[in-house]
Design a protein around this motif. Structure first.
Motif, mmCIF file in Angstrom:
data_model
loop_
_atom_site.group_PDB
_atom_site.id
_atom_site.type_symbol
_atom_site.label_atom_id
_atom_site.label_comp_id
_atom_site.label_asym_id
_atom_site.label_seq_id
_atom_site.Cartn_x
_atom_site.Cartn_y
_atom_site.Cartn_z
ATOM 1 N N TRP A 28 48.751 -51.056 -20.422
ATOM 2 C CA TRP A 28 49.573 -50.696 -19.260
ATOM 3 C C TRP A 28 50.207 -51.931 -18.629
ATOM 4 C CZ3 TRP A 28 47.871 -51.868 -14.095
ATOM 5 C CH2 TRP A 28 48.670 -51.329 -13.077
ATOM 6 N N GLY A 32 54.210 -52.724 -18.702
ATOM 7 C CA GLY A 32 54.900 -52.820 -17.423
ATOM 8 C C GLY A 32 55.621 -54.147 -17.264
ATOM 9 N N ALA A 169 58.195 -50.986 -12.488
ATOM 10 C CA ALA A 169 57.611 -51.304 -13.791
ATOM 11 C C ALA A 169 56.274 -50.610 -14.031
ATOM 12 C CB ALA A 169 57.439 -52.821 -13.922
ATOM 13 N N PHE A 170 55.464 -50.462 -12.979
ATOM 14 C CA PHE A 170 54.105 -49.943 -13.150
ATOM 15 C C PHE A 170 53.896 -48.531 -12.611
ATOM 16 C CE2 PHE A 170 53.721 -54.577 -13.209
ATOM 17 C CZ PHE A 170 52.995 -54.761 -14.378
#
Length: 219
Positions: A28, A32, A169-170
């Protein structure tokens, strides 16, 4: 490198996922960061004056984001790099004046406004090709256990830009860790946060002092 040494200003936030929490945090994180990685300004292909994105903490030219370069115990550490390219106005004016002088000497007349505008653009392009981008890197610290995020920047504008980049992004929402926000999470009402008279230095009137505490002079 403020995260690892030195005294700097930083802002604190708590990360809250907008969807399902990631099952593989390493993947993740890498995904990201790479989705918002820093790409240098290509002076030959673009007229952009600014570029921004994520970079590795200890190598601001790297965007590989390997596990060893990102994770430090419970923390994910990385940087947010901002590059800008600007042609200083005094330098541009000096070059344009130099060209105008040479033009008048060669042609026996001063250049027209249109000729000046045309050559101003070409001179600016030439100077831009020679320019060296200025670089600023802001460190980001993310505790993956407590979900506390620290952005090491003093500029409010820079903090807001990094917040937007992180949230995009996350796929998270970053809540500021300030007294008002913490009180709201704890269920404390706004009216209960009003400063007391003692805190703000308010004087207590004579009528509010109990009689037993008032001294009287002798008659």
């Amino acid at each position: 490198m403020p995260v690892l040494s030195g005294a700097v200003t930083f802002s604190r936030f708590r990360s809250e996922p907008t969807g399902n929490a990631p099952s593989d945090k390493k993947r993740w994180l890498s995904k990201g960061l790479k989705s918002g990685l820093f790409e240098p300004i290509d002076l030959k292909k673009t007229e952009d004056e600014r570029a921004a994105g994520f970079v590795e903490l200890e190598n601001h030219d790297s965007t590989e984001f390997s596990t060893g370069a990102i994770l430090y115990g419970d923390f994910a550490l990385f940087g947010f790099r901002i590059d800008t390219v600007k042609v200083p106005a005094p330098v541009l004016k000096a070059e344009l004046d130099k060209w105008a002088t040479a033009f008048e000497k060669q042609n026996g007349r001063a250049p027209t406004r249109g000729e000046k505008a045309e050559n101003r653009a070409s001179i600016r392009h030439m100077l831009r090709q020679r320019a060296v981008p200025s670089t600023k890197v802001h460190d980001v610290s993310w505790n993956l256990q407590t979900q506390q995020v620290q952005i090491w920047a003093a500029s409010r504008k820079a903090v807001d830009e990094i917040l937007l980049a992180l949230e995009t992004a996350f796929e998270v929402k970053l809540q500021p860790l300030v007294p008002a926000s913490l009180a709201a999470r704890a269920g404390i009402k706004d009216e209960e946060l009003v400063p007391t008279p003692e805190l703000i230095g308010m004087e207590i009137s004579h009528n509010e002092i109990p009689s037993s505490e008032v001294s009287h002079g002798e008659a």
